[in-house]
Design a protein around this motif. Structure first.
Motif, short mmCIF file in Angstrom:
data_model
loop_
_atom_site.label_atom_id
_atom_site.label_comp_id
_atom_site.label_asym_id
_atom_site.label_seq_id
_atom_site.Cartn_x
_atom_site.Cartn_y
_atom_site.Cartn_z
N THR A 45 0.68 -1.19 0.30
CA THR A 45 0.02 -0.48 0.35
C THR A 45 0.91 1.15 -0.04
O THR A 45 0.74 2.11 0.14
N GLU A 67 -2.57 10.01 -0.33
CA GLU A 67 -4.18 9.76 0.59
C GLU A 67 -5.12 9.32 -0.06
O GLU A 67 -5.46 8.33 0.39
N LYS A 68 -4.95 9.29 -0.81
CA LYS A 68 -6.33 9.63 -2.41
C LYS A 68 -5.91 8.06 -2.93
O LYS A 68 -6.92 6.66 -2.24
N VAL A 71 -6.39 4.69 0.13
CA VAL A 71 -7.46 4.39 0.29
C VAL A 71 -8.00 3.84 -1.33
O VAL A 71 -8.98 2.49 -0.99
N SER A 74 -6.63 0.12 -0.12
CA SER A 74 -7.55 -0.51 1.21
C SER A 74 -8.82 -1.50 0.44
O SER A 74 -8.75 -1.62 1.19
N LYS A 75 -9.24 -0.84 0.14
CA LYS A 75 -10.27 -1.29 -0.70
C LYS A 75 -10.34 -1.99 -2.03
O LYS A 75 -10.92 -3.33 -1.44
#
Length: 128
Positions: A45, A67-68, A71, A74-75
């Motif tokens: 990640t 940061e974007k 996400v 993580s998904k």
């Protein structure tokens, strides 16, 4: 072994030789061409073998969009039940995508991606 961000596992499925720059697409071509069924992929990640040529990646390995894209990573980990830092065979990742990625999951993961509106990824993913 290749090191790939979790969301890049989906991005490479729809890759069409387009990208942020010539340097980026040359690198992406090399990564995609290395992918064979028995290729080992460590899922991460953070910056990976694709990010090294991205114009949004700073020299210290930090992505200005971190940061974007975290996400997205993580998904993907959550929806495909993958474990960060773990090594998988590429063929097992492809089977996982084929068996578990529904259109609803794809939307949940990718709808806010810059490339989403082009339709490359889903059009390729639905053919698997």
């Amino acid at each position: 072994m290749l090191i790939l961000r979790a969301h890049h596992l989906l991005c490479i499925q729809g890759y069409k030789g387009k990208g942020y720059s010539l340097h980026f697409t040359d690198n992406m071509d090399k990564v995609v061409n290395k992918l064979k069924d028995n290729t080992c992929i460590r899922v991460v990640t953070n910056t990976d073998d694709i990010c090294v040529a991205c114009p949004h990646n700073f020299k210290n390995g930090f992505c200005e969009s971190d940061e974007k894209v975290f996400v997205f990573d993580s998904k993907v980990l959550n929806e495909l039940k993958l474990i960060e830092g773990r090594t998988y065979l590429y063929k097992d990742i492809l089977n996982n995508i084929r068996e578990n990625l529904t259109y609803e999951k794809f939307l949940k993961i990718c709808k806010s991606c810059y490339w989403f509106s082009y339709g490359y990824c889903f059009n390729k993913l639905k053919k698997h």
